[in-house]
Design a protein around this motif. Sequence first.
Motif, mmCIF file in Angstrom:
data_model
loop_
_atom_site.group_PDB
_atom_site.id
_atom_site.type_symbol
_atom_site.label_atom_id
_atom_site.label_comp_id
_atom_site.label_asym_id
_atom_site.label_seq_id
_atom_site.Cartn_x
_atom_site.Cartn_y
_atom_site.Cartn_z
ATOM 1 N N GLY A 1 0.815 -1.207 0.000
ATOM 2 C CA GLY A 1 0.000 0.000 0.000
ATOM 3 C C GLY A 1 0.845 1.252 0.000
ATOM 4 N N THR A 2 0.342 2.275 0.672
ATOM 5 C CA THR A 2 0.974 3.590 0.681
ATOM 6 C C THR A 2 1.191 4.062 2.103
ATOM 7 N N LEU A 3 2.403 4.521 2.374
ATOM 8 C CA LEU A 3 2.722 5.143 3.654
ATOM 9 C C LEU A 3 2.742 6.648 3.430
ATOM 10 N N PHE A 4 1.834 7.368 4.087
ATOM 11 C CA PHE A 4 1.769 8.817 3.949
ATOM 12 C C PHE A 4 2.460 9.471 5.134
ATOM 13 N N LEU A 5 3.560 10.161 4.855
ATOM 14 C CA LEU A 5 4.333 10.862 5.880
ATOM 15 C C LEU A 5 3.989 12.343 5.828
ATOM 16 N N ASP A 6 3.168 12.792 6.759
ATOM 17 C CA ASP A 6 2.775 14.197 6.804
ATOM 18 C C ASP A 6 3.789 14.971 7.638
ATOM 19 N N GLU A 7 4.004 16.224 7.275
ATOM 20 C CA GLU A 7 4.986 17.090 7.958
ATOM 21 C C GLU A 7 6.372 16.439 7.965
ATOM 22 N N ILE A 8 6.804 15.976 6.801
ATOM 23 C CA ILE A 8 8.063 15.230 6.703
ATOM 24 C C ILE A 8 9.277 16.078 7.079
ATOM 25 N N GLY A 9 9.145 17.384 6.984
ATOM 26 C CA GLY A 9 10.256 18.259 7.330
ATOM 27 C C GLY A 9 10.603 18.267 8.802
ATOM 28 N N THR A 10 9.768 17.643 9.631
ATOM 29 C CA THR A 10 10.031 17.612 11.074
ATOM 30 C C THR A 10 10.761 16.349 11.524
ATOM 31 N N ILE A 11 11.009 15.410 10.610
ATOM 32 C CA ILE A 11 11.711 14.181 10.978
ATOM 33 C C ILE A 11 13.175 14.506 11.278
ATOM 34 N N SER A 12 13.685 14.003 12.379
ATOM 35 C CA SER A 12 15.081 14.259 12.740
ATOM 36 C C SER A 12 16.019 13.578 11.738
#
Length: 198
Positions: free
Chosen positions: A59-70
Amino acid sequence: TSLARLIHDYSGRTGEVVSINCSGYTDDLMEAELFGYKKGAFTGANENRKGKLLMADQGTLFLDEIGTISLKMQTKLLKAIEERSFYPLGSERPETSSFRIISATLEDIQSLIKEGRLRFDFFQRIHGFTIKLKPLSQRKDDVFPLIFFFTRLGKRLTFTQEAKEELMNYPWPGNIRELKKLIDILIAGESGRVEAET
């Protein structure tokens, strides 16, 4: 999320859309959410739990606000993306998953890379093409198609002309999330007819 789900629906992938808002997690919690864990892996891990990577298999993994990942989490996620395998916390046996990633951010990607907040190799791995969306306040013609999309599987809503005008004139400072929340509230009500408040 709506656009990610729409892309998924037309993709032909047989799995689910699995979402995570990256801004809401510390590194440790995000690692547990993404990779899952085995019973006893840490205090409070009273049972085995599937991670979102495994839940998004086919399926699909939706990563919202990806800019906040360390940067640390970007490195771990990059390895999982490249190898299509990962170790749940507390496990010595890898899991495999074939997932597609769709990500979103309100921040400028190139600025994140220049500032060293987004690894270039991570960006290259998750980037296929970019869709830039204007805020809902600048594309009012999308309000009712979005309402139709949000209600496609449940109760249908009808709007008086006055209610339609109110929705079209409203500035939507909370963007699509605000519209979705409003529709959820309206669906939960007894009536399917929506009138403008006088």
